[in-house]
Design an enzyme around this catalytic site. Sequence first.
Site, PDB file in Angstrom:
ATOM      1  CB  ILE A  46      -0.924   0.037   1.227  1.00  8.94           C
ATOM      2  CG1 ILE A  46      -1.688  -1.276   1.389  1.00  8.94           C
ATOM      3  CG2 ILE A  46      -1.900   1.200   1.118  1.00  8.94           C
ATOM      4  CD1 ILE A  46      -2.429  -1.380   2.707  1.00  8.94           C
ATOM      5  N   GLY A  47       0.884   1.958  -1.124  1.00  6.30           N
ATOM      6  CA  GLY A  47       1.626   3.209  -1.222  1.00  6.30           C
ATOM      7  C   GLY A  47       0.689   4.392  -1.218  1.00  6.30           C
ATOM      8  CG  ASN A  48       1.721   8.085   0.660  1.00  8.59           C
ATOM      9  OD1 ASN A  48       0.907   8.254   1.558  1.00  8.59           O
ATOM     10  ND2 ASN A  48       3.010   7.939   0.890  1.00  8.59           N
ATOM     11  CG  ASP A  88       7.755   2.160   0.859  1.00 12.51           C
ATOM     12  OD1 ASP A  88       8.165   2.468   1.996  1.00 12.51           O
ATOM     13  OD2 ASP A  88       7.485   3.012  -0.011  1.00 12.51           O
ATOM     14  CG  ASP A 112       9.814   3.419  -5.026  1.00 12.31           C
ATOM     15  OD1 ASP A 112       9.111   3.690  -6.008  1.00 12.31           O
ATOM     16  OD2 ASP A 112       9.415   2.718  -4.081  1.00 12.31           O
TER      17      ASP A 112
END
Length: 254
Positions: A7-9, A102, A122
């Site tokens: 789950i990323g922003n 992450d 990233d």
Amino acid sequence: MILLIDIGNTSTKVAIYDFRTNKVKNYASFLTCKENILLKINKYKKYKKIKYSLISSVVPNFYKIIKKSLSKNKIKVFEFKDKRIKKNIMINVTKKFQVGSDRIVNAIGSLNYYKKNCIIVDFGTTTTFDVALTKNIYQGGVIAPGINLSLSSLSKFTAKLPLIKIFRQKNVIGKDTRSAINSGVYIGYSCLINGIIEKIIKQTKKKYLVVLTGGYSRIFKKNINYKTVINKNLTIHGLAVTVKENKQIFYEDR
């Protein structure tokens, strides 16, 4: 089978890991929002063999939503930072709790996949640089504003600058507003990336493989002056490696 979720922003990635075959399948990626998360996660509930999930999250509210949804289907959920989860990596920073899950998972994935010292770039909501050494050491990293964040800020906080999509550009001098903005972001970030990598190499006196992940990996690859590979599923791979290292947890009731 274990459900892997990052789950990323900006975006969320999901896949299924089969421990017996050591294969990851059914990859999916979507924008991080409540509607998307519930819709996409529900599709994975049809896999009745899924009893566990390992999640890397930098968005606590969405992690809670997913955990609640999966728990209703009797899927046991672990977050990467849970104390029970063994991390086969030394985190060589002063405040370990401040490092996003992450970034550590990316380091684990890179070291396992490439077996080399790595600088992981990233391209997410932020542009991060993380240094991972072959002795399973996370050395720390660099955080810069993300490309979309820069583009949207230029448009939002100025009266006449449009929101653009970046493109490859050779000439540094823009001949119109669009190419001038693009030069500032595309060529500017290319210089930033190469400059930071150069500084890391000089200060550590080590050789690295540069691993690119995130949405802008392909557009920047040709502008990087160092040996570079793209791995857009790096975080998912790192989660799969972590599951393998924690077999006793994910299979304790079987």
